[in-house]
Design a protein around this motif. Structure first.
Motif, PDB file in Angstrom:
ATOM      1  N   MET A   1       0.932  -1.295  -0.048  1.00  0.00           N
ATOM      2  CA  MET A   1       0.035  -0.157  -0.004  1.00  0.00           C
ATOM      3  C   MET A   1       1.031   1.515  -0.108  1.00  0.00           C
ATOM      4  SD  MET A   1      -3.106   0.817   2.552  1.00  0.00           S
ATOM      5  CE  MET A   1      -2.188   0.880   3.976  1.00  0.00           C
ATOM      6  N   GLN A   2       0.668   2.128  -1.024  1.00  0.00           N
ATOM      7  CA  GLN A   2       1.730   3.126  -1.198  1.00  0.00           C
ATOM      8  C   GLN A   2       1.409   4.551  -0.314  1.00  0.00           C
ATOM      9  OE1 GLN A   2       0.584   3.877  -5.409  1.00  0.00           O
ATOM     10  NE2 GLN A   2       0.874   5.980  -4.817  1.00  0.00           N
ATOM     11  N   LYS A   3       2.181   5.213  -0.163  1.00  0.00           N
ATOM     12  CA  LYS A   3       1.899   6.648   0.867  1.00  0.00           C
ATOM     13  C   LYS A   3       1.322   7.423  -0.291  1.00  0.00           C
ATOM     14  CE  LYS A   3       2.356   9.498   4.034  1.00  0.00           C
ATOM     15  NZ  LYS A   3       1.500   9.406   5.246  1.00  0.00           N
ATOM     16  N   ARG A   4       0.217   8.097   0.167  1.00  0.00           N
ATOM     17  CA  ARG A   4      -0.510   8.857  -0.705  1.00  0.00           C
ATOM     18  C   ARG A   4      -0.087  10.355  -0.061  1.00  0.00           C
ATOM     19  NH1 ARG A   4      -2.703   6.439  -4.949  1.00  0.00           N
ATOM     20  NH2 ARG A   4      -3.161   4.381  -4.154  1.00  0.00           N
ATOM     21  N   LYS A   5      -0.046  11.420  -1.243  1.00  0.00           N
ATOM     22  CA  LYS A   5       0.434  12.528  -0.775  1.00  0.00           C
ATOM     23  C   LYS A   5      -0.829  13.489   0.016  1.00  0.00           C
ATOM     24  CE  LYS A   5       2.890  13.274  -5.114  1.00  0.00           C
ATOM     25  NZ  LYS A   5       3.169  14.109  -6.291  1.00  0.00           N
ATOM     26  N   VAL A   6      -1.998  13.016  -0.174  1.00  0.00           N
ATOM     27  CA  VAL A   6      -2.891  13.326   0.737  1.00  0.00           C
ATOM     28  C   VAL A   6      -3.693  12.034   0.954  1.00  0.00           C
ATOM     29  CG1 VAL A   6      -4.889  15.047   0.846  1.00  0.00           C
ATOM     30  CG2 VAL A   6      -3.171  15.816  -0.506  1.00  0.00           C
ATOM     31  N   ASP A   7      -3.582  11.729   2.238  1.00  0.00           N
ATOM     32  CA  ASP A   7      -4.117  10.221   2.604  1.00  0.00           C
ATOM     33  C   ASP A   7      -5.596  10.360   3.323  1.00  0.00           C
ATOM     34  OD1 ASP A   7      -3.372  11.382   5.007  1.00  0.00           O
ATOM     35  OD2 ASP A   7      -1.919   9.649   5.536  1.00  0.00           O
ATOM     36  N   ASN A   8      -6.078  11.647   3.403  1.00  0.00           N
ATOM     37  CA  ASN A   8      -7.351  11.680   4.106  1.00  0.00           C
ATOM     38  C   ASN A   8      -8.550  11.174   3.082  1.00  0.00           C
ATOM     39  OD1 ASN A   8      -9.952  12.560   5.024  1.00  0.00           O
ATOM     40  ND2 ASN A   8      -8.922  14.172   5.971  1.00  0.00           N
ATOM     41  N   LEU A   9      -9.133  10.126   3.229  1.00  0.00           N
ATOM     42  CA  LEU A   9     -10.146   9.663   2.209  1.00  0.00           C
ATOM     43  C   LEU A   9     -11.239  10.627   1.995  1.00  0.00           C
ATOM     44  CD1 LEU A   9     -11.341   5.980   3.822  1.00  0.00           C
ATOM     45  CD2 LEU A   9     -10.151   6.550   1.283  1.00  0.00           C
ATOM     46  N   LEU A  10     -11.248  11.717   2.577  1.00  0.00           N
ATOM     47  CA  LEU A  10     -11.930  12.917   1.935  1.00  0.00           C
ATOM     48  C   LEU A  10     -11.497  13.348   0.786  1.00  0.00           C
ATOM     49  CD1 LEU A  10     -14.447  15.194   2.258  1.00  0.00           C
ATOM     50  CD2 LEU A  10     -12.858  16.379   3.864  1.00  0.00           C
ATOM     51  N   ALA A  86      -5.736  10.785 -12.148  1.00  0.00           N
ATOM     52  CA  ALA A  86      -4.938   9.560 -12.058  1.00  0.00           C
ATOM     53  C   ALA A  86      -4.621   8.833 -10.417  1.00  0.00           C
ATOM     54  CB  ALA A  86      -3.364   9.709 -12.504  1.00  0.00           C
ATOM     55  N   GLU A  87      -4.481  10.069  -9.634  1.00  0.00           N
ATOM     56  CA  GLU A  87      -4.544   9.464  -8.201  1.00  0.00           C
ATOM     57  C   GLU A  87      -5.891   8.991  -8.017  1.00  0.00           C
ATOM     58  OE1 GLU A  87      -3.256   9.482  -4.105  1.00  0.00           O
ATOM     59  OE2 GLU A  87      -2.363   9.250  -5.978  1.00  0.00           O
ATOM     60  N   MET A  88      -7.009   9.439  -8.311  1.00  0.00           N
ATOM     61  CA  MET A  88      -8.433   9.079  -7.868  1.00  0.00           C
ATOM     62  C   MET A  88      -8.258   7.532  -8.412  1.00  0.00           C
ATOM     63  SD  MET A  88     -12.073  10.191  -9.230  1.00  0.00           S
ATOM     64  CE  MET A  88     -11.664  10.200 -10.900  1.00  0.00           C
ATOM     65  N   ALA A  89      -8.060   7.245  -9.696  1.00  0.00           N
ATOM     66  CA  ALA A  89      -8.171   6.064 -10.374  1.00  0.00           C
ATOM     67  C   ALA A  89      -7.177   4.884  -9.410  1.00  0.00           C
ATOM     68  CB  ALA A  89      -7.817   5.823 -11.660  1.00  0.00           C
ATOM     69  N   ASP A  90      -6.057   5.206  -9.189  1.00  0.00           N
ATOM     70  CA  ASP A  90      -4.895   4.495  -8.594  1.00  0.00           C
ATOM     71  C   ASP A  90      -5.376   4.193  -7.173  1.00  0.00           C
ATOM     72  OD1 ASP A  90      -2.340   3.176  -8.609  1.00  0.00           O
ATOM     73  OD2 ASP A  90      -1.995   4.516  -6.969  1.00  0.00           O
ATOM     74  N   TRP A  91      -6.013   5.320  -6.389  1.00  0.00           N
ATOM     75  CA  TRP A  91      -6.345   4.870  -5.021  1.00  0.00           C
ATOM     76  C   TRP A  91      -7.831   3.918  -5.175  1.00  0.00           C
ATOM     77  CZ3 TRP A  91      -6.925  10.002  -1.498  1.00  0.00           C
ATOM     78  CH2 TRP A  91      -7.033   9.503  -0.066  1.00  0.00           C
ATOM     79  N   THR A  92      -8.649   4.256  -6.073  1.00  0.00           N
ATOM     80  CA  THR A  92      -9.733   3.436  -6.056  1.00  0.00           C
ATOM     81  C   THR A  92      -9.474   1.826  -6.236  1.00  0.00           C
ATOM     82  OG1 THR A  92     -11.087   4.987  -7.137  1.00  0.00           O
ATOM     83  CG2 THR A  92     -11.877   3.165  -7.227  1.00  0.00           C
ATOM     84  N   ARG A  93      -8.256   1.784  -7.194  1.00  0.00           N
ATOM     85  CA  ARG A  93      -7.822   0.101  -7.481  1.00  0.00           C
ATOM     86  C   ARG A  93      -7.297  -0.371  -6.287  1.00  0.00           C
ATOM     87  NH1 ARG A  93      -5.176   3.037 -12.117  1.00  0.00           N
ATOM     88  NH2 ARG A  93      -6.466   2.704 -14.151  1.00  0.00           N
ATOM     89  N   GLU A  94      -6.516   0.478  -5.442  1.00  0.00           N
ATOM     90  CA  GLU A  94      -5.860  -0.084  -4.086  1.00  0.00           C
ATOM     91  C   GLU A  94      -7.071  -0.442  -3.050  1.00  0.00           C
ATOM     92  OE1 GLU A  94      -4.170   2.230  -0.452  1.00  0.00           O
ATOM     93  OE2 GLU A  94      -2.718   1.851  -2.140  1.00  0.00           O
ATOM     94  N   LEU A  95      -8.169   0.459  -3.042  1.00  0.00           N
ATOM     95  CA  LEU A  95      -9.108  -0.021  -2.231  1.00  0.00           C
ATOM     96  C   LEU A  95      -9.954  -1.074  -2.476  1.00  0.00           C
ATOM     97  CD1 LEU A  95     -10.482   3.734  -1.480  1.00  0.00           C
ATOM     98  CD2 LEU A  95      -9.201   2.312   0.159  1.00  0.00           C
ATOM     99  N   LEU A  96     -10.210  -1.282  -3.801  1.00  0.00           N
ATOM    100  CA  LEU A  96     -10.932  -2.289  -4.269  1.00  0.00           C
ATOM    101  C   LEU A  96     -10.020  -3.906  -4.268  1.00  0.00           C
ATOM    102  CD1 LEU A  96     -12.632  -0.961  -7.516  1.00  0.00           C
ATOM    103  CD2 LEU A  96     -13.765  -1.544  -5.040  1.00  0.00           C
ATOM    104  N   SER A  97      -8.751  -3.825  -4.383  1.00  0.00           N
ATOM    105  CA  SER A  97      -7.932  -4.895  -4.466  1.00  0.00           C
ATOM    106  C   SER A  97      -7.254  -5.347  -3.383  1.00  0.00           C
ATOM    107  CB  SER A  97      -7.010  -4.702  -5.680  1.00  0.00           C
ATOM    108  OG  SER A  97      -5.981  -3.879  -5.394  1.00  0.00           O
ATOM    109  N   THR A  98      -6.990  -4.381  -2.435  1.00  0.00           N
ATOM    110  CA  THR A  98      -5.977  -4.782  -1.348  1.00  0.00           C
ATOM    111  C   THR A  98      -6.652  -4.658   0.092  1.00  0.00           C
ATOM    112  OG1 THR A  98      -4.210  -3.641  -2.546  1.00  0.00           O
ATOM    113  CG2 THR A  98      -3.800  -3.981  -0.111  1.00  0.00           C
TER     114      THR A  98
END
Length: 215
Positions: A1-10, A86-98
């Motif tokens: 799970m990668q570190k997000r530049k802005v990691d608040n789910l909001l 790109a961030e939105m898509a990548d974050w969604t992929r992570e939430l769905l798969s991991t």
């Protein structure tokens, strides 16, 4: 799970509505409220301003103008950038798969179950079941209402998942309560005896640790 530049789910919630059109912060907040996003993720509305600012700093949003209505303060209008998409898509992929372990208040209570007498636990689990059933009925009604609209199922699957989780929790809670009520829960007699003798929670915990060590 990668570190997000802005990691608040909001931030992810904001990106999910900003992909539609440019908006100012008040419009973002209203859109999120209208769609009930606070039921899908923890949202602290007071941090929206900071989250939007932080996303603009890292390049996920950009300012495209401003507007003013009467004597109200000027409202800055933002739009999502390619980096934001790109961030939105990548974050969604992570939430769905991991899968990620999530803290649950119920689990915290179950972890120290022994500090209460079994009969009280039976009563409390019954209260929880009643609350779960009321919540499930409410969410099911919402799903039924949505089914009568033109809103595609694509945008209600999170609510379906919520119902499934509520039903699963209710089934497990009911099973535990039944074991306690029927006397089939392992160690129930000893657990009840601890409280009949007036043992302190620390003594119960010591016994639990001793039993685990012996096993």
């Amino acid at each position: 799970m990668q570190k997000r530049k802005v990691d608040n789910l909001l931030a992810l919630a904001v990106l999910s509505v900003m992909v539609e059109r440019p908006m100012h912060r008040y419009e973002i907040a209203q859109t999120l409220r209208d769609r009930g996003k606070e039921r899908d993720m923890t949202i602290k509305w007071g941090s929206l301003y900071t989250v939007v600012q932080n996303m603009a700093k890292v390049g996920f949003l950009e300012v495209v103008g401003s507007e003013r209505e009467g004597a109200r303060p000027e409202r800055v209008i933002y739009q999502i950038t390619d980096a934001g998409r790109a961030e939105m898509a990548d974050w969604t992929r992570e939430l769905l798969s991991t899968p990620e372990p999530e803290q649950h208040r119920f689990v915290a209570g179950l972890s120290i179950l022994a500090v209460l007498p079994p009969d009280e636990v039976i009563e409390l689990l019954g209260e929880r079941l009643d609350a779960l059933e009321r919540t499930t009925e409410t969410v099911r009604r919402e799903l039924d209402e949505l089914a009568t609209t033109t809103l595609p199922r694509l945008f209600t699957v999170e609510t379906e998942f919520g119902v499934a989780m509520l039903e699963a929790e209710a089934a497990w809670t009911r099973s535990l309560r039944d074991e306690l009520t029927e006397g089939t829960f392992p160690g129930l007699t000893q657990w009840r005896a601890w409280h009949d003798r007036g043992m302190r929670p620390s003594e119960v915990a010591d016994l639990e640790e001793r039993g685990m060590a012996e096993n």
